[in-house]
Scaffold this active site. Sequence first.
Site, PDB file in Angstrom:
ATOM      1  N   THR A 167      41.924  34.106  38.440  1.00 33.98           N
ATOM      2  CA  THR A 167      41.808  35.542  38.707  1.00 33.98           C
ATOM      3  C   THR A 167      40.974  36.263  37.648  1.00 33.98           C
ATOM      4  O   THR A 167      40.758  35.768  36.548  1.00 33.98           O
ATOM      5  CB  THR A 167      43.197  36.196  38.795  1.00 33.98           C
ATOM      6  OG1 THR A 167      43.869  36.054  37.544  1.00 33.98           O
ATOM      7  CG2 THR A 167      44.027  35.571  39.908  1.00 33.98           C
ATOM      8  N   ASP A 168      40.538  37.461  38.022  1.00 33.78           N
ATOM      9  CA  ASP A 168      39.772  38.298  37.092  1.00 33.78           C
ATOM     10  C   ASP A 168      40.696  39.354  36.479  1.00 33.78           C
ATOM     11  O   ASP A 168      41.918  39.294  36.649  1.00 33.78           O
ATOM     12  CB  ASP A 168      38.571  38.931  37.800  1.00 33.78           C
ATOM     13  CG  ASP A 168      38.969  39.836  38.957  1.00 33.78           C
ATOM     14  OD1 ASP A 168      40.165  40.226  39.066  1.00 33.78           O
ATOM     15  OD2 ASP A 168      38.079  40.173  39.758  1.00 33.78           O
ATOM     16  N   MET A 169      40.124  40.315  35.804  1.00 30.89           N
ATOM     17  CA  MET A 169      40.933  41.339  35.129  1.00 30.89           C
ATOM     18  C   MET A 169      41.733  42.191  36.104  1.00 30.89           C
ATOM     19  O   MET A 169      42.733  42.779  35.725  1.00 30.89           O
ATOM     20  CB  MET A 169      40.033  42.228  34.262  1.00 30.89           C
ATOM     21  CG  MET A 169      39.483  41.477  33.059  1.00 30.89           C
ATOM     22  SD  MET A 169      38.435  42.491  32.004  1.00 30.89           S
ATOM     23  CE  MET A 169      39.594  43.712  31.437  1.00 30.89           C
TER      24      MET A 169
END
Length: 129
Positions: free
Chosen positions: A14-16
């Site tokens: 996942t990203d931020m």
Amino acid sequence: MSHTFTVRVYYEDTDMAGIVYYANYLRYIERARSDWVRDLGIDQNAMRENDGVVFVVRRVEADYIAPAKFDDQLEVRTVTRSVSGVKLAMGQEVWRDDTLLFRAEVLVVCVNAAGQPARLPANIRQKLH
């Protein structure tokens, strides 16, 4: 011909914002293709060593439709579109339950050690039909 492959979304995917980073969908569909080829009884190491050829991705056209999130269980569905002497076209989709998240059209070609197009070995072409 079709194949399904399940994958779990891990935190590292996942990203931020907590959603799957876009490039990871390419990883998911690559894993699904590798699993599919293995399920067909094709040993890619033996193909390289014995026949002197490998599969490489020539083109990917991708559509990102909806986000996947941490801990989702996803299903990658792969279908064969066409098989010729040198190339294999397939469609791949990533689903979460009844929701389509990602769709790609993938063109894979067979190349020799010099990177030149090469015919798929007949036994492998037959398995892919």
